[in-house]
Scaffold this motif. Sequence first.
Motif, PDB file in Angstrom:
ATOM      1  N   GLU A 132       0.829  -1.200   0.000  1.00 30.38           N
ATOM      2  CA  GLU A 132       0.000   0.000   0.000  1.00 30.38           C
ATOM      3  C   GLU A 132       0.866   1.254   0.000  1.00 30.38           C
ATOM      4  O   GLU A 132       1.979   1.247   0.521  1.00 30.38           O
ATOM      5  CB  GLU A 132      -0.914   0.005   1.225  1.00 30.38           C
ATOM      6  CG  GLU A 132      -0.154  -0.069   2.538  1.00 30.38           C
ATOM      7  CD  GLU A 132      -1.017  -0.389   3.745  1.00 30.38           C
ATOM      8  OE1 GLU A 132      -2.242  -0.550   3.603  1.00 30.38           O
ATOM      9  OE2 GLU A 132      -0.453  -0.468   4.845  1.00 30.38           O
ATOM     10  N   VAL A 133       0.332   2.311  -0.621  1.00 32.60           N
ATOM     11  CA  VAL A 133       0.959   3.626  -0.548  1.00 32.60           C
ATOM     12  C   VAL A 133       0.539   4.219   0.789  1.00 32.60           C
ATOM     13  O   VAL A 133      -0.652   4.287   1.105  1.00 32.60           O
ATOM     14  CB  VAL A 133       0.525   4.544  -1.710  1.00 32.60           C
ATOM     15  CG1 VAL A 133       1.151   5.920  -1.574  1.00 32.60           C
ATOM     16  CG2 VAL A 133       0.875   3.922  -3.059  1.00 32.60           C
TER      17      VAL A 133
ATOM     18  N   ALA B 118      13.074  13.177   2.308  1.00 33.97           N
ATOM     19  CA  ALA B 118      12.487  13.599   3.578  1.00 33.97           C
ATOM     20  C   ALA B 118      10.976  13.411   3.491  1.00 33.97           C
ATOM     21  O   ALA B 118      10.400  13.502   2.398  1.00 33.97           O
ATOM     22  CB  ALA B 118      12.829  15.057   3.862  1.00 33.97           C
ATOM     23  N   PRO B 119      10.334  13.167   4.618  1.00 31.54           N
ATOM     24  CA  PRO B 119       8.878  12.986   4.587  1.00 31.54           C
ATOM     25  C   PRO B 119       8.154  14.308   4.339  1.00 31.54           C
ATOM     26  O   PRO B 119       8.621  15.368   4.745  1.00 31.54           O
ATOM     27  CB  PRO B 119       8.563  12.449   5.985  1.00 31.54           C
ATOM     28  CG  PRO B 119       9.649  13.019   6.847  1.00 31.54           C
ATOM     29  CD  PRO B 119      10.873  13.077   5.973  1.00 31.54           C
ATOM     30  N   VAL B 120       7.023  14.210   3.653  1.00 33.61           N
ATOM     31  CA  VAL B 120       6.134  15.361   3.473  1.00 33.61           C
ATOM     32  C   VAL B 120       4.915  15.161   4.361  1.00 33.61           C
ATOM     33  O   VAL B 120       4.594  15.996   5.201  1.00 33.61           O
ATOM     34  CB  VAL B 120       5.720  15.538   1.997  1.00 33.61           C
ATOM     35  CG1 VAL B 120       4.657  16.610   1.848  1.00 33.61           C
ATOM     36  CG2 VAL B 120       6.933  15.863   1.142  1.00 33.61           C
ATOM     37  N   CYS B 121       4.240  14.017   4.193  1.00 32.19           N
ATOM     38  CA  CYS B 121       3.074  13.708   5.014  1.00 32.19           C
ATOM     39  C   CYS B 121       2.685  12.248   4.838  1.00 32.19           C
ATOM     40  O   CYS B 121       3.001  11.632   3.817  1.00 32.19           O
ATOM     41  CB  CYS B 121       1.888  14.607   4.668  1.00 32.19           C
ATOM     42  SG  CYS B 121       1.231  14.364   3.009  1.00 32.19           S
ATOM     43  N   ALA B 122       2.008  11.726   5.840  1.00 31.02           N
ATOM     44  CA  ALA B 122       1.402  10.398   5.727  1.00 31.02           C
ATOM     45  C   ALA B 122       0.057  10.563   5.022  1.00 31.02           C
ATOM     46  O   ALA B 122      -0.572  11.625   5.125  1.00 31.02           O
ATOM     47  CB  ALA B 122       1.196   9.792   7.107  1.00 31.02           C
ATOM     48  N   LEU B 123      -0.369   9.537   4.292  1.00 29.25           N
ATOM     49  CA  LEU B 123      -1.710   9.581   3.715  1.00 29.25           C
ATOM     50  C   LEU B 123      -2.727   9.393   4.837  1.00 29.25           C
ATOM     51  O   LEU B 123      -2.488   8.617   5.773  1.00 29.25           O
ATOM     52  CB  LEU B 123      -1.891   8.480   2.670  1.00 29.25           C
ATOM     53  CG  LEU B 123      -1.004   8.533   1.421  1.00 29.25           C
ATOM     54  CD1 LEU B 123      -1.476   7.490   0.403  1.00 29.25           C
ATOM     55  CD2 LEU B 123      -0.997   9.900   0.782  1.00 29.25           C
ATOM     56  N   ARG B 124      -3.839  10.080   4.748  1.00 25.63           N
ATOM     57  CA  ARG B 124      -4.901   9.915   5.764  1.00 25.63           C
ATOM     58  C   ARG B 124      -5.428   8.493   5.755  1.00 25.63           C
ATOM     59  O   ARG B 124      -5.789   7.941   6.787  1.00 25.63           O
ATOM     60  CB  ARG B 124      -6.045  10.884   5.502  1.00 25.63           C
ATOM     61  CG  ARG B 124      -5.708  12.288   5.826  1.00 25.63           C
ATOM     62  CD  ARG B 124      -6.897  13.182   5.649  1.00 25.63           C
ATOM     63  NE  ARG B 124      -6.460  14.557   5.854  1.00 25.63           N
ATOM     64  CZ  ARG B 124      -7.288  15.562   5.923  1.00 25.63           C
ATOM     65  NH1 ARG B 124      -8.576  15.354   5.807  1.00 25.63           N
ATOM     66  NH2 ARG B 124      -6.815  16.769   6.104  1.00 25.63           N
ATOM     67  N   SER B 125      -5.480   7.923   4.570  1.00 22.46           N
ATOM     68  CA  SER B 125      -5.949   6.553   4.394  1.00 22.46           C
ATOM     69  C   SER B 125      -5.004   5.887   3.397  1.00 22.46           C
ATOM     70  O   SER B 125      -4.792   6.422   2.304  1.00 22.46           O
ATOM     71  CB  SER B 125      -7.386   6.569   3.855  1.00 22.46           C
ATOM     72  OG  SER B 125      -7.844   5.275   3.603  1.00 22.46           O
TER      73      SER B 125
ATOM     74  N   LEU C 150      -7.500   9.074  -3.567  1.00 23.29           N
ATOM     75  CA  LEU C 150      -7.901   7.804  -2.951  1.00 23.29           C
ATOM     76  C   LEU C 150      -7.461   7.746  -1.486  1.00 23.29           C
ATOM     77  O   LEU C 150      -8.137   7.138  -0.650  1.00 23.29           O
ATOM     78  CB  LEU C 150      -7.315   6.619  -3.715  1.00 23.29           C
ATOM     79  CG  LEU C 150      -7.845   6.402  -5.136  1.00 23.29           C
ATOM     80  CD1 LEU C 150      -7.044   5.311  -5.838  1.00 23.29           C
ATOM     81  CD2 LEU C 150      -9.329   6.061  -5.114  1.00 23.29           C
ATOM     82  N   GLY C 151      -6.332   8.363  -1.187  1.00 22.39           N
ATOM     83  CA  GLY C 151      -5.819   8.397   0.176  1.00 22.39           C
ATOM     84  C   GLY C 151      -6.379   9.534   1.011  1.00 22.39           C
ATOM     85  O   GLY C 151      -5.933   9.755   2.141  1.00 22.39           O
ATOM     86  N   GLN C 152      -7.334  10.277   0.445  1.00 24.00           N
ATOM     87  CA  GLN C 152      -8.010  11.375   1.139  1.00 24.00           C
ATOM     88  C   GLN C 152      -6.998  12.363   1.731  1.00 24.00           C
ATOM     89  O   GLN C 152      -7.109  12.798   2.867  1.00 24.00           O
ATOM     90  CB  GLN C 152      -8.928  10.831   2.232  1.00 24.00           C
ATOM     91  CG  GLN C 152      -9.955   9.863   1.717  1.00 24.00           C
ATOM     92  CD  GLN C 152     -10.674   9.121   2.827  1.00 24.00           C
ATOM     93  OE1 GLN C 152     -10.555   9.447   3.991  1.00 24.00           O
ATOM     94  NE2 GLN C 152     -11.429   8.097   2.454  1.00 24.00           N
ATOM     95  N   THR C 153      -5.986  12.712   0.908  1.00 24.64           N
ATOM     96  CA  THR C 153      -4.874  13.507   1.403  1.00 24.64           C
ATOM     97  C   THR C 153      -4.602  14.700   0.495  1.00 24.64           C
ATOM     98  O   THR C 153      -4.563  14.560  -0.720  1.00 24.64           O
ATOM     99  CB  THR C 153      -3.598  12.630   1.482  1.00 24.64           C
ATOM    100  OG1 THR C 153      -3.880  11.510   2.309  1.00 24.64           O
ATOM    101  CG2 THR C 153      -2.426  13.407   2.037  1.00 24.64           C
ATOM    102  N   ASP C 154      -4.398  15.841   1.113  1.00 23.84           N
ATOM    103  CA  ASP C 154      -3.897  17.026   0.421  1.00 23.84           C
ATOM    104  C   ASP C 154      -2.465  17.210   0.869  1.00 23.84           C
ATOM    105  O   ASP C 154      -2.164  17.149   2.067  1.00 23.84           O
ATOM    106  CB  ASP C 154      -4.710  18.275   0.781  1.00 23.84           C
ATOM    107  CG  ASP C 154      -6.105  18.251   0.166  1.00 23.84           C
ATOM    108  OD1 ASP C 154      -6.221  17.818  -0.985  1.00 23.84           O
ATOM    109  OD2 ASP C 154      -7.057  18.654   0.856  1.00 23.84           O
TER     110      ASP C 154
END
Length: 166
Positions: A59-60, A87-94, A134-138
């Motif tokens: 999974e992403v 470097a990390p930007v953000c985790a996906l919400r889902s 799909l990951g409900q992420t901005d």
Amino acid sequence: MKPNFFLVKSEPYKYAFSKLVSQGRTTWDGVRNFEARNNLRSMREGDLLLFYHSNEGKEVVGVATVVKTAYPDPTAPGEDWSVVDVAPVCALRSSVTLSMIRSEPRLANIALLRRSRLSVVPVTADEFSVVLELGQTDVPGISPAVRSAKKTARRKTPSQEAEGRP
């Protein structure tokens, strides 16, 4: 300059996205496939990466960014391999599972499915945006080009509108 987009794979027991988040930065090393290496070498600072957990999870789970372009892999002295720093930007919400990706028609040509053995593959701005949707992420600070692609990726064709299809 518009970013390029890639998908990078890591087995979560070796290097999970959560570890990248806790460390704040890492060297993406150990790539031993020429095509994947060339994909690393084409990365520029600011390019965005979908972080995919392979084998376990499939999974992403997050978004990272390139913070240092390609340089010789210190784990392979005297050999022609490369690394980049990310470097990390953000985790996906889902998280976006492999089965979700396979069942999404807008992702039918994503390199994750076509070049499944590669650990580093390019993705299009549209594919990147669909995965975020799909990951409900901005993504914070997302460029106008990606926002535009995201709007385009969601737009229905006239035949979809007429038939009431998504």
